[in-house]
Design an enzyme around this catalytic site. Sequence first.
Site, PDB file in Angstrom:
ATOM      1  N   GLU A  16       0.832  -1.208   0.000  1.00  0.00           N
ATOM      2  CA  GLU A  16       0.000   0.000   0.000  1.00  0.00           C
ATOM      3  C   GLU A  16       0.866   1.257   0.000  1.00  0.00           C
ATOM      4  OE1 GLU A  16      -2.597   2.590   3.122  1.00  0.00           O
ATOM      5  OE2 GLU A  16      -2.939   0.422   3.202  1.00  0.00           O
ATOM      6  N   CYS A  68      -8.778   4.163   7.699  1.00  0.00           N
ATOM      7  CA  CYS A  68     -10.168   3.866   7.307  1.00  0.00           C
ATOM      8  C   CYS A  68     -11.046   3.590   8.522  1.00  0.00           C
ATOM      9  CB  CYS A  68     -10.222   2.710   6.318  1.00  0.00           C
ATOM     10  SG  CYS A  68     -10.006   1.077   7.043  1.00  0.00           S
TER      11      CYS A  68
END
Length: 276
Positions: free
Chosen positions: A122, A186
């Site tokens: 990521e 998130c």
Amino acid sequence: MNIELAENYGFCFGVKRAIKIAEENQNAATYGPLIHNSKEIARLEKDFNVGLTDNYKIFKAGDKAIVRTHGIQKHELEDLEKKGVNVVDATCPYVTKPQEIAQEMSEKGYSVVIFGDDEHPEIKGVKSYATKGALVVTSPEELEGVKLHEKIALIAQTTRKVEDYMKVANYLIPRYKEVRVFNTICNATFENQDAVRKLSKKADVMLIIGGKNSSNTKQLFKISQENCQDSYHIEDEKDLDFSWFDNKNLCGISAGASTPDWIIQNVIDNIKSKNS
């Protein structure tokens, strides 16, 4: 033995979306593991003929390449598209956002600082979108002696602990004229971490189920250990050691965002069968 599941656990929105995309694109291949769970990847290959490669250069024009949830580096995506590969993007929208921020803020002249693991796919992807480069750190100490612009854009890996992120932000804010802190952790990460923190404070033994290379699962395990000494990170029921449950009354269970329900249920069934 009582078993209690955390209030929030397991598959997040981004993973559910990626699994659905993979199931709808049979006879394709993912570049890199779609998610960090080898058992679910094996299921996709067996049931849907979705393969896996770690080398994006093997894709040819007309091939179908599924981009993993963690995203890929910008130049790799551009190379695939130039070759005429049919790119199916399963990048989690929560990962796409920091990619966009890194590019926009870099182009505006900000020094981009990313809080996360430099070796995580990521972060490799997010970093590649910073057109003028980015600095990746895991602690405020790594910023000492580093020369940055007067304007800083701070981004976090989506699965990091907010408390650790704030330490980096609090280091930068008094030292630079402008520090823009983007909340790129998130919601599912927040919710899962809060839930495991709450459950681990009352459980006698904790099981955190997920891939050994899953960043968010490792974060859940770390939080669990802070509150429950008898915490164990397992991938599936085969990792269970039933001596863990001796003289214990409450077993708490949580799972990483890449852990499917069928693995969680297998763990629960095995514990119940031994304690029935």
